[in-house]
Motif scaffolding. Sequence first.
Motif, PDB file in Angstrom:
ATOM      1  N   PHE A 150       0.807  -1.564   0.105  1.00  0.00           N
ATOM      2  CA  PHE A 150       0.145   0.087   0.012  1.00  0.00           C
ATOM      3  C   PHE A 150       0.981   1.340  -0.004  1.00  0.00           C
ATOM      4  CE2 PHE A 150      -2.357   3.314   2.590  1.00  0.00           C
ATOM      5  CZ  PHE A 150      -3.112   3.664   1.524  1.00  0.00           C
ATOM      6  N   LEU A 151       1.777   1.406   0.958  1.00  0.00           N
ATOM      7  CA  LEU A 151       2.852   2.348   0.839  1.00  0.00           C
ATOM      8  C   LEU A 151       3.500   2.829  -0.467  1.00  0.00           C
ATOM      9  CD1 LEU A 151       4.130   2.060   4.567  1.00  0.00           C
ATOM     10  CD2 LEU A 151       2.320   3.572   3.807  1.00  0.00           C
ATOM     11  N   ALA A 152       3.969   1.506  -0.877  1.00  0.00           N
ATOM     12  CA  ALA A 152       4.865   1.644  -2.162  1.00  0.00           C
ATOM     13  C   ALA A 152       3.729   2.062  -3.497  1.00  0.00           C
ATOM     14  CB  ALA A 152       5.426   0.229  -2.402  1.00  0.00           C
ATOM     15  N   SER A 153       2.590   1.614  -3.428  1.00  0.00           N
ATOM     16  CA  SER A 153       1.628   2.018  -4.479  1.00  0.00           C
ATOM     17  C   SER A 153       1.475   3.388  -4.471  1.00  0.00           C
ATOM     18  CB  SER A 153       0.256   1.467  -4.381  1.00  0.00           C
ATOM     19  OG  SER A 153      -0.422   1.932  -3.032  1.00  0.00           O
ATOM     20  N   LEU A 154       2.003   4.493  -3.110  1.00  0.00           N
ATOM     21  CA  LEU A 154       1.765   5.769  -3.022  1.00  0.00           C
ATOM     22  C   LEU A 154       2.890   6.320  -3.472  1.00  0.00           C
ATOM     23  CD1 LEU A 154       0.091   5.905   0.450  1.00  0.00           C
ATOM     24  CD2 LEU A 154      -1.134   5.989  -1.777  1.00  0.00           C
ATOM     25  N   CYS A 155       4.164   5.946  -3.454  1.00  0.00           N
ATOM     26  CA  CYS A 155       5.192   6.704  -3.740  1.00  0.00           C
ATOM     27  C   CYS A 155       6.220   5.791  -4.607  1.00  0.00           C
ATOM     28  CB  CYS A 155       5.956   6.805  -2.484  1.00  0.00           C
ATOM     29  SG  CYS A 155       6.742   5.527  -1.452  1.00  0.00           S
ATOM     30  N   VAL A 156       6.487   4.542  -4.821  1.00  0.00           N
ATOM     31  CA  VAL A 156       7.188   4.016  -5.678  1.00  0.00           C
ATOM     32  C   VAL A 156       6.910   4.471  -7.200  1.00  0.00           C
ATOM     33  CG1 VAL A 156       8.029   1.693  -6.459  1.00  0.00           C
ATOM     34  CG2 VAL A 156       7.764   2.094  -3.995  1.00  0.00           C
ATOM     35  N   PRO A 157       5.774   4.431  -7.676  1.00  0.00           N
ATOM     36  CA  PRO A 157       5.727   4.731  -9.308  1.00  0.00           C
ATOM     37  C   PRO A 157       6.242   6.127  -9.538  1.00  0.00           C
ATOM     38  CG  PRO A 157       3.622   4.180  -8.037  1.00  0.00           C
ATOM     39  CD  PRO A 157       4.558   4.154  -6.983  1.00  0.00           C
ATOM     40  N   ALA A 158       6.673   6.865  -8.692  1.00  0.00           N
ATOM     41  CA  ALA A 158       7.394   8.247  -9.118  1.00  0.00           C
ATOM     42  C   ALA A 158       8.537   8.040  -9.542  1.00  0.00           C
ATOM     43  CB  ALA A 158       7.101   9.093  -7.823  1.00  0.00           C
ATOM     44  N   ILE A 159       9.093   6.890  -8.615  1.00  0.00           N
ATOM     45  CA  ILE A 159      10.527   6.472  -8.973  1.00  0.00           C
ATOM     46  C   ILE A 159      10.838   6.055 -10.304  1.00  0.00           C
ATOM     47  CG2 ILE A 159      12.531   5.178  -8.096  1.00  0.00           C
ATOM     48  CD1 ILE A 159      11.347   5.330  -5.199  1.00  0.00           C
ATOM     49  N   GLY A 160       9.683   5.217 -10.696  1.00  0.00           N
ATOM     50  CA  GLY A 160       9.851   4.319 -11.707  1.00  0.00           C
ATOM     51  C   GLY A 160       9.781   5.475 -12.988  1.00  0.00           C
TER      52      GLY A 160
ATOM     53  N   LYS B 152      10.734   8.376 -13.034  1.00  0.00           N
ATOM     54  CA  LYS B 152      12.298   9.133 -13.157  1.00  0.00           C
ATOM     55  C   LYS B 152      13.331   8.486 -14.102  1.00  0.00           C
ATOM     56  CE  LYS B 152      15.557  11.262 -10.259  1.00  0.00           C
ATOM     57  NZ  LYS B 152      16.207  11.529  -8.787  1.00  0.00           N
ATOM     58  N   PHE B 153      13.133   7.198 -13.907  1.00  0.00           N
ATOM     59  CA  PHE B 153      13.893   6.272 -14.885  1.00  0.00           C
ATOM     60  C   PHE B 153      13.609   6.070 -16.207  1.00  0.00           C
ATOM     61  CE2 PHE B 153      15.563   5.638 -10.392  1.00  0.00           C
ATOM     62  CZ  PHE B 153      17.009   5.676 -10.613  1.00  0.00           C
ATOM     63  N   GLY B 154      12.221   6.412 -16.431  1.00  0.00           N
ATOM     64  CA  GLY B 154      11.697   6.145 -17.837  1.00  0.00           C
ATOM     65  C   GLY B 154      11.022   4.656 -17.858  1.00  0.00           C
ATOM     66  N   LYS B 155      10.601   4.556 -18.809  1.00  0.00           N
ATOM     67  CA  LYS B 155       9.717   3.222 -18.956  1.00  0.00           C
ATOM     68  C   LYS B 155      10.708   2.109 -18.784  1.00  0.00           C
ATOM     69  CE  LYS B 155       7.149   4.838 -22.270  1.00  0.00           C
ATOM     70  NZ  LYS B 155       6.219   4.695 -23.302  1.00  0.00           N
ATOM     71  N   LYS B 156      11.481   2.009 -19.768  1.00  0.00           N
ATOM     72  CA  LYS B 156      12.484   0.779 -19.669  1.00  0.00           C
ATOM     73  C   LYS B 156      13.394   0.699 -18.451  1.00  0.00           C
ATOM     74  CE  LYS B 156      15.976   0.947 -22.805  1.00  0.00           C
ATOM     75  NZ  LYS B 156      16.955   1.079 -24.066  1.00  0.00           N
ATOM     76  N   GLY B 157      13.948   1.990 -18.178  1.00  0.00           N
ATOM     77  CA  GLY B 157      14.601   1.769 -16.890  1.00  0.00           C
ATOM     78  C   GLY B 157      13.868   1.317 -15.698  1.00  0.00           C
ATOM     79  N   ALA B 158      12.753   1.328 -15.575  1.00  0.00           N
ATOM     80  CA  ALA B 158      11.567   1.286 -14.569  1.00  0.00           C
ATOM     81  C   ALA B 158      11.501  -0.164 -14.550  1.00  0.00           C
ATOM     82  CB  ALA B 158      10.312   1.867 -14.580  1.00  0.00           C
ATOM     83  N   MET B 159      11.642  -0.714 -15.784  1.00  0.00           N
ATOM     84  CA  MET B 159      11.102  -2.180 -15.822  1.00  0.00           C
ATOM     85  C   MET B 159      12.441  -2.968 -15.464  1.00  0.00           C
ATOM     86  SD  MET B 159      10.214  -4.871 -18.951  1.00  0.00           S
ATOM     87  CE  MET B 159       8.617  -4.390 -19.054  1.00  0.00           C
TER      88      MET B 159
END
Length: 414
Positions: free
Chosen positions: A287-297, A299-306
């Motif tokens: 739940f906590l990750a769903s709030l803040c972790v997507p912003a990290i992804g 930042k690195f772009g789609k390919k970097g996030a994967m």
Amino acid sequence: MEKPKLTSFDINIYALAQGALTMAFTVQVLYLTLFMTDYLGISPVLYGTCMLVAKTADFLISLIAGVIIEKSNMKHGKYVSWLRLLTGTLFFGMLIQMFDTTAFVHDPVQRAVIVCIGYIMFHGSMNFNATARGAIIPKMCGANMEDRKKVTTRQSQVGAAVSIIGSAIILPVITATGKVFGEAKGYFAATVLFSTFFLICNVIFVKRAGKFDPPGDPSARKRVPTVGEMVKSILTNKQMIILFCAFTLFTIGTQIYSGVTAYYFRVVTGRFEMMTIALTARSIVAFLASLCVPAIGRKFGKKGAMVIGFSLYAISTVGMWLLGLKSLWFVVVFMCTAQAAQYVYQSMTANYYLDCGEYGYYTSGQDNRTMALTVMNLPTKIGFAVGGSLVGYLLAWAGYSAGMEVTAQFVSRY
């Protein structure tokens, strides 16, 4: 004709019906393998074969579910009719899977067949249910993007809450009811409890949704892709092949991981009660990750996030392997980091497939872009079939049998 007004109750009951289904289904996700091997007396090899057959059938149904729905137009509306029809098969499918048949069915093969029937009833229905539930959102909200956002946001909120609540109470409910009715029947009692909650919520939702999906709506008819077109959109696109294989392999791995987790707490460590703590912690972190972790992804772009998300997940599972026998708290921590890792890229999953569709059109000139999202669910279904059956075969390879003495060789292979 004036469009029916979407109320807060409509939004809430939509989300609650899905949340209740998720909670009921979680009992099977976490404990079906253990229930079949330890309480139904089904060997790991027979379990693996059973799941291979049932999940292959589920995959084949998934290929045609969308086509059948889009070509149908039943009296209660294109999508609501399916939601009404499938409420019963979802409910009884869950009950059949967790029903203790040992008292009157003495052949383990026949018990496995009964579980297969329940599995196909539930998962086959889910292929139709998920499609219809997704398609009903535009019917409920119309072109109002703000309303659509409210529906999906509330569903996400309820889903997160249900995950935390379910993780905290499912095993205690199984344990408490097992003391009253018998250990094996505790799983069935918990399934009845959570499935009944789903049944009530879904009946209310279907009744409310009927006003948004009137029968005989000609605008609901549209062209749907064939199975051949879906296959072609994969095989003629190099990037789609890579993406398809990546998510298929990932799902196979996660299915094995989730399938053997209960054995770690119950058999390897003998601390079954700790599974509740582990799952609750994982749900809170999710739940906590769903709030803040997507912003990290982002930042690195789609390919970097994967790359980052898959890598963190892999590191977490390797961590379980290396340190799981030293302390179960290492496993709890890595279960949480693995769950959080998925949120790095998860919100962009649809974009990966859309981008691959654009790449295929750019390189070949063949426009299969409409297929991109259609094939998105296939890696999951293939991963479920292969990974789910491998759980049984790998447990057999490790030497597991119900009531066995835990040996160093078993623990090492496990």
